[in-house]
Scaffold this motif. Sequence first.
Motif, short mmCIF file in Angstrom:
data_model
loop_
_atom_site.label_atom_id
_atom_site.label_comp_id
_atom_site.label_asym_id
_atom_site.label_seq_id
_atom_site.Cartn_x
_atom_site.Cartn_y
_atom_site.Cartn_z
N ALA A 176 0.85 -1.19 0.00
CA ALA A 176 0.00 0.00 0.00
C ALA A 176 0.88 1.24 0.00
O ALA A 176 2.08 1.18 0.28
CB ALA A 176 -0.93 0.01 1.21
N ARG A 177 0.27 2.37 -0.32
CA ARG A 177 1.01 3.64 -0.35
C ARG A 177 1.23 4.24 1.03
O ARG A 177 2.15 5.01 1.23
CB ARG A 177 0.30 4.64 -1.24
N THR A 213 4.05 -15.79 11.13
CA THR A 213 4.89 -14.60 11.31
C THR A 213 4.31 -13.43 10.53
O THR A 213 3.60 -13.62 9.54
CB THR A 213 6.34 -14.83 10.82
N GLU A 214 4.65 -12.22 10.99
CA GLU A 214 4.25 -10.99 10.30
C GLU A 214 5.38 -9.98 10.46
O GLU A 214 5.88 -9.79 11.56
CB GLU A 214 2.95 -10.45 10.88
N SER A 215 5.76 -9.33 9.37
CA SER A 215 6.84 -8.34 9.39
C SER A 215 6.44 -7.13 8.56
O SER A 215 5.80 -7.27 7.53
CB SER A 215 8.13 -8.93 8.80
N ASP A 216 6.85 -5.94 9.02
CA ASP A 216 6.58 -4.69 8.31
C ASP A 216 7.84 -4.22 7.58
O ASP A 216 8.94 -4.35 8.10
CB ASP A 216 6.17 -3.58 9.28
N PHE A 217 7.64 -3.62 6.39
CA PHE A 217 8.76 -3.10 5.59
C PHE A 217 8.36 -1.79 4.94
O PHE A 217 7.18 -1.52 4.72
CB PHE A 217 9.13 -4.09 4.47
N PHE A 218 9.37 -0.99 4.59
CA PHE A 218 9.16 0.22 3.80
C PHE A 218 10.21 0.25 2.71
O PHE A 218 11.40 0.09 2.97
CB PHE A 218 9.28 1.48 4.65
N ASP A 219 9.78 0.44 1.47
CA ASP A 219 10.69 0.55 0.33
C ASP A 219 10.74 2.00 -0.08
O ASP A 219 9.78 2.54 -0.66
CB ASP A 219 10.20 -0.34 -0.81
N ALA A 220 11.84 2.67 0.23
CA ALA A 220 11.96 4.12 0.03
C ALA A 220 11.95 4.53 -1.45
O ALA A 220 11.43 5.59 -1.79
CB ALA A 220 13.22 4.64 0.70
N GLU A 221 12.52 3.70 -2.32
CA GLU A 221 12.63 4.08 -3.73
C GLU A 221 11.27 4.36 -4.38
O GLU A 221 11.04 5.44 -4.86
CB GLU A 221 13.40 3.00 -4.51
N PRO A 222 10.32 3.41 -4.34
CA PRO A 222 9.00 3.77 -4.88
C PRO A 222 8.10 4.38 -3.80
O PRO A 222 7.01 4.85 -4.11
CB PRO A 222 8.43 2.44 -5.37
N GLY A 223 8.53 4.33 -2.54
CA GLY A 223 7.74 4.91 -1.46
C GLY A 223 6.50 4.11 -1.12
O GLY A 223 5.41 4.66 -0.97
N ILE A 224 6.66 2.78 -0.97
CA ILE A 224 5.52 1.93 -0.64
C ILE A 224 5.79 1.13 0.64
O ILE A 224 6.93 0.85 0.99
CB ILE A 224 5.15 0.97 -1.79
N PHE A 225 4.70 0.79 1.31
CA PHE A 225 4.78 0.01 2.53
C PHE A 225 4.37 -1.43 2.21
O PHE A 225 3.52 -1.67 1.36
CB PHE A 225 3.84 0.59 3.59
N ARG A 226 4.98 -2.37 2.96
CA ARG A 226 4.68 -3.79 2.74
C ARG A 226 4.59 -4.49 4.09
O ARG A 226 5.37 -4.22 4.99
CB ARG A 226 5.77 -4.46 1.91
N VAL A 227 3.64 -5.39 4.20
CA VAL A 227 3.55 -6.31 5.33
C VAL A 227 3.65 -7.70 4.74
O VAL A 227 2.95 -8.03 3.78
CB VAL A 227 2.24 -6.15 6.12
N MET A 228 4.57 -8.51 5.30
CA MET A 228 4.71 -9.90 4.86
C MET A 228 4.14 -10.79 5.96
O MET A 228 4.51 -10.65 7.11
CB MET A 228 6.16 -10.25 4.60
N GLN A 229 3.23 -11.67 5.57
CA GLN A 229 2.62 -12.60 6.52
C GLN A 229 2.83 -14.03 6.03
O GLN A 229 2.71 -14.30 4.84
CB GLN A 229 1.11 -12.36 6.64
N ASN A 230 3.16 -14.92 6.96
CA ASN A 230 3.26 -16.34 6.65
C ASN A 230 2.22 -17.10 7.46
O ASN A 230 2.09 -16.90 8.66
CB ASN A 230 4.66 -16.89 6.99
N TYR A 231 1.46 -17.96 6.77
CA TYR A 231 0.39 -18.73 7.39
C TYR A 231 0.67 -20.22 7.22
O TYR A 231 1.18 -20.64 6.18
CB TYR A 231 -0.95 -18.43 6.72
N ASN A 232 0.31 -21.00 8.23
CA ASN A 232 0.27 -22.47 8.12
C ASN A 232 -1.17 -22.83 7.85
O ASN A 232 -2.06 -22.49 8.63
CB ASN A 232 0.77 -23.12 9.41
N VAL A 233 -1.39 -23.53 6.74
CA VAL A 233 -2.75 -23.91 6.34
C VAL A 233 -2.82 -25.43 6.30
O VAL A 233 -2.13 -26.08 5.51
CB VAL A 233 -3.10 -23.34 4.95
N TRP A 234 -3.65 -26.00 7.20
CA TRP A 234 -3.88 -27.44 7.23
C TRP A 234 -5.14 -27.74 6.44
O TRP A 234 -6.19 -27.14 6.70
CB TRP A 234 -4.03 -27.92 8.67
N PHE A 235 -5.05 -28.66 5.47
CA PHE A 235 -6.20 -28.90 4.59
C PHE A 235 -6.19 -30.30 4.00
O PHE A 235 -5.17 -31.00 4.02
CB PHE A 235 -6.22 -27.87 3.46
#
Length: 159
Positions: A99-100, A134-156
Motif C-alpha cells: 500500500a502507499r 509470522t508478520e513483518s513490516d517493511f518500507f521501500d523508500a525508492e518507490p515509497g511503498i509500505f509492505r507487510v509480509m505474513q506467513n500462514y500455516n494452512v492445514w487442509f
Amino acid sequence: AIRQIGDALKKKLESAARKRPQTMIQATILSILTTGSNCAPIIGGDVARVFPVIAPQKSGKDFDEFPFIVYSIAGLELQNTFCGTSNLKKAIIELDLYARTYSEVCALAAARADLGIFTGDSLGVYVRNIALDTESDFFDAEPGIFRVMQNYNVWFLEG
C-alpha cells in the motif's frame, strides 16, 4: 544491458506466474481474500488486485493499483502415517501486502482475521485450520511503498 536483461527476466517470470495453473489451495486462498469481510472492502473485492507469485511490474507513477496482495506457496508438506501418506497437507502460504501508506497496509493486514476464522469446504478443499505464523513490516523508500509480509500455516484436505 544488465537492466534490460533484468527487465526481460521479470517479464518472463510474470508471464510464467500467470500461466501457471493454480492449485486448489491457491484458489481457496484467493477466494477467501477476495470475499472476506476485512480484506474485500479494502481491495474492492477485485481479483485483479490479488496476484499469484509476482505482481506485474509497472512504472511507479503509472501504477495506481494500490493496495494489492501477492500470494505464494512457500512450502507444502505431506503428512506421513504408518500406513503411508495421508490426505492431510500443510501449506505455508506467504502473503505480501502492499500500500502507499502505513495505515492502509495495516488495515489490509487485518486480512489475517478473514483467514484465521475460515474453516470448512471451499472449491474442493476442506480447510481444517489457518494460523498466522509470522508478520513483518517493511518500507521501500525508492518507490515509497509500505509492505507487510505474513506467513500462514494452512492445514487442509484436497478432494
